[in-house]
Every structure is written in structure tokens, then in C-alpha cells.
Design a protein around this motif. Structure first.
Motif, mmCIF file in Angstrom:
data_model
loop_
_atom_site.group_PDB
_atom_site.id
_atom_site.type_symbol
_atom_site.label_atom_id
_atom_site.label_comp_id
_atom_site.label_asym_id
_atom_site.label_seq_id
_atom_site.Cartn_x
_atom_site.Cartn_y
_atom_site.Cartn_z
ATOM 1 N N PRO A 69 -0.462 -11.811 0.262
ATOM 2 C CA PRO A 69 -1.304 -10.410 0.252
ATOM 3 C C PRO A 69 -0.445 -9.229 0.012
ATOM 4 O O PRO A 69 0.678 -9.081 0.294
ATOM 5 C CB PRO A 69 -1.981 -10.650 1.567
ATOM 6 N N THR A 70 -1.098 -8.367 -0.638
ATOM 7 C CA THR A 70 -0.607 -6.972 -0.777
ATOM 8 C C THR A 70 -0.647 -6.294 0.534
ATOM 9 O O THR A 70 -1.546 -6.714 1.266
ATOM 10 C CB THR A 70 -1.360 -6.312 -1.809
ATOM 11 N N PRO A 71 0.046 -5.055 0.803
ATOM 12 C CA PRO A 71 -0.272 -4.494 1.929
ATOM 13 C C PRO A 71 -1.795 -3.920 2.053
ATOM 14 O O PRO A 71 -2.184 -3.790 3.264
ATOM 15 C CB PRO A 71 0.751 -3.128 1.663
ATOM 16 N N GLU A 72 -2.387 -3.315 1.055
ATOM 17 C CA GLU A 72 -3.685 -3.136 1.183
ATOM 18 C C GLU A 72 -4.724 -4.246 1.357
ATOM 19 O O GLU A 72 -5.582 -4.134 2.210
ATOM 20 C CB GLU A 72 -4.226 -2.535 -0.355
ATOM 21 N N GLU A 73 -4.354 -5.539 0.886
ATOM 22 C CA GLU A 73 -5.141 -6.491 1.506
ATOM 23 C C GLU A 73 -5.057 -6.930 2.864
ATOM 24 O O GLU A 73 -5.936 -7.107 3.566
ATOM 25 C CB GLU A 73 -4.827 -7.879 0.339
ATOM 26 N N PHE A 92 5.963 -6.291 6.397
ATOM 27 C CA PHE A 92 6.514 -6.258 5.129
ATOM 28 C C PHE A 92 8.142 -5.691 5.167
ATOM 29 O O PHE A 92 8.707 -6.478 4.154
ATOM 30 C CB PHE A 92 5.930 -5.219 4.168
#
Length: 328
Positions: free
Chosen positions: A18-22, A221
Motif C-alpha cells: 500500500p502507499t502511505p495515502e492508501e 514506512f
């Protein structure tokens, strides 16, 4: 939200991330979507690390008089608490505690000392204790001795240390609110030095310090970037006399959601729930495994009591979980 969770679960199971935004969107799950989040974390856990539970135990080998001003810590000399104060315990005491940890079912035994670092005769004593533990038990010893360099890590490794524990504690953006006596980069550099020495690293932090959901994800992260081997998750147990004595920043559901988020972001890592689970999770302690954890600390913590070991062992049995046994 259900569709979002399923999509990210499928991505992680396929080797993505996942991205940090997700991840931040996942943290917003509410109602029945929270159970979808836990279900997804369980699927990820089963694929990447299985269903075995890794148990660890520690000894508070040197307590109090720490010059650091960490806002949560009962052992800081900047606070007035009832925490015990004593110098480094004898080598035989460390060995006896390691034997007791082995008998209780722990696979890892941590020697923990207060203070910024350990040098000289204290380090020599810990090195001697490590050699005895390696020779006379099957448990894997770890150390948490503060900020160290690669040379010290190599000495500890040669003496038999399996893992070095050093928490980042929180996100870099929130760290100045928690500690002002050393820079965040000192902790990061310690993790890097230990990794360079070829030693496994256990690094995580404490949640409920007042950090935001985005900052919890920020630390995850960073741990991913550092490629740590295992991640201890602690929840604040406010201690009278510390700067955070009256803090109440996290709910039981947030604790579980944080575990799940860390499993999404760090799918193949050991995620161990440690301090504060009794106070913050109460009757929901068994849910840590449904939320994605695959380890927990048993016995007592540094300055606070843990749950009765037999109660925890019965919980594992009731859940049908197999514990990892000691092995060199």
C-alpha cells in the motif's frame, strides 16, 4: 471502504504494497469495515508468516537514572516515579532469568538496560552473560542497550546475541514532542549500524503518545525502509510522575487497527505486541492475532507487571495457536 480494503489486500498478497495515502485511508475504517480490515490482515499474516506465535521475555538488567528525557519513561532521571533504581545485575541473574524464560516457552530473551548506551565493564559483563546463555540454554538472547555503533554490535554478535532491539519510539515528525536529549537520527543510525554488522534488528515504538494516524503510518514506512526484522508494538501505559502521566490518546479499537495497518505495510515481518496490552486492550487481548500480530511478550515488563503467564498460554491454546520453540 470494503472494496478499498479488498483491493489493497489483493495487492499485498500479490507482492505489492500500500502507499502511505492508501494506508491512511485504511486507518479511517469504521463499523463493519474494521472487521474487513482485520480479516485482510489475517490473510496477509497467514500467507507471509503463518500462524505460529513467537513469544519473548525480558529482564530489566539496569534500571533508572537515565539521562534521556523520553516523555513516557518511568526510568528517566527527568521524572519522579516509583520505578526501581539499580545498577547492572550480575551475570548469574541474567542467566537465571534466561532459563526461566526458556521454561515458560519464550523463544527470545532480552537483556534491557536503562541509559543512553553501555560501555566498559558493564558491556564486558553483558558479553559474558551472553556467552553463558548461549552455552547453557537454547533460548535466543537479544539486547537493548541504547545507542550503539557497528563495533559494539559486532562484539555482541560474537558473544552470541541473536537480535538487537532499539525502538524508534514514534515518527520522526513527532519525535521532538517525546524526546529532546538526542536526535532521531541517532536511533536510525543505531539500526543501520546493527544491520551492517549482520545482526537482526527488532525496532518499533509506542502508540498513544499523542501522535496522529498519519504519524503512526510514517513510522511504519520508516521501519520498512530500514528493513528491520521484527517490530514490537507497545501501547502507552501512563506512569505517574512522567510527562504523559495523564495521557489517554488511544482506544482499544485503534490499537487493533494499528496492528492491522502494520501487517499491511510490513507483511513479512514479525509483529510482536508488548507493553501496554493489558491496560489498553483489556478483554480484547486475544484479538491482536486476528488483527495481524504473530508475537507477544509474556511475563513482566521493565517497570510494570504483565499478565500471568499461564493465562496467556491458555489464551494461545484456546485460539489454536502454536508457539515457536527455542532453537539455536
Amino acid at each position: 471502504m470494503e472494496k478499498l480494503i479488498k483491493g489493497i489486500v489483493d495487492k499485498v498478497l500479490a507482492g505489492g504494497a500500500p502507499t502511505p495515502e492508501e494506508a491512511l485511508r485504511l486507518s479511517e475504517a469504521e463499523g463493519s469495515a474494521v472487521f474487513d480490515l482485520f480479516r485482510g490482515a489475517s490473510k496477509i499474516k497467514e500467507q507471509f508468516v503463518g500462524n505460529e506465535v513467537h513469544l519473548c521475555s525480558i529482564i530489566n538488567a539496569k534500571s533508572g537514572r537515565c539521562s534521556e528525557d523520553c516523555a513516557f519513561c518511568a526510568q528517566s532521571a527527568h521524572h519522579k516515579t516509583d520505578a526501581p533504581v539499580y545498577g547492572l545485575v550480575e551475570e548469574e541473574r541474567m542467566l537465571e532469568s534466561a532459563r526461566a524464560a526458556e521454561e515458560s516457552g519464550s523463544a527470545c530473551f532480552g537483556i534491557i538496560t536503562s541509559g543512553t548506551t553501555v560501555r566498559g565493564k558493564e558491556l564486558d559483563s553483558i558479553l559474558a552473560a551472553l556467552r553463558k546463555i548461549r552455552k547453557e540454554t537454547s533460548i535466543l538472547p537479544s539486547c537493548s542497550l541504547g545507542i550503539i555503533d557497528e563495533e559494539t554490535a559486532l562484539k555482541l554478535k560474537e558473544a552470541g546475541m541473536d537480535t538487537y532491539h532499539h525502538n524508534l519510539e514514534t515518527a520522526e515528525s513527532f519525535f521532538p514532542n517525546i524526546c529532546t536529549t538526542h536526535p532521531y537520527e541517532d536511533d536510525v543510525n543505531t539500526v543501520r549500524a546493527v544491520k551492517k554488522a549482520g545482526v537482526k534488528v527488532c525496532s518499533g515504538g509506542i502508540f498513544g503518545l499523542g501522535e496522529s494516524p498519519a504519524q503512526r503510518i510514517e513510522m511504519a514506512f520508516k521501519l520498512k525502509e530500514l528493513d528491520v526484522d521484527s517490530v514490537p508494538i507497545n501501547f502507552l501505559n501512563p506512569i505517574e510522575g512522567t510527562k504523559l502521566e495523564g495521557a489517554s490518546h488511544i482506544t482499544a479499537q485503534e490499537c487493533l487497527k494499528t496492528i492491522a495497518l502494520y501487517r499491511f505495510i510490513l507483511p513479512g515481518k514479525r509483529i510482536t505486541v508488548c507493553g501496554g496490552r493489558e491496560k489498553n486492550l483489556r478483554d480484547l487481548q486475544s484479538w491482536i492475532f486476528f488483527a495481524g500480530a504473530n508475537g507477544t511478550m509474556i511475563g513482566n515488563y521493565l517497570t510494570t507487571l504483565g499478565r500471568n503467564i499461564n493465562v496467556d498460554l491458555k489464551m494461545f491454546s484456546d485460539l489454536g495457536l502454536t508457539t515457536v520453540m527455542c532453537a539455536h
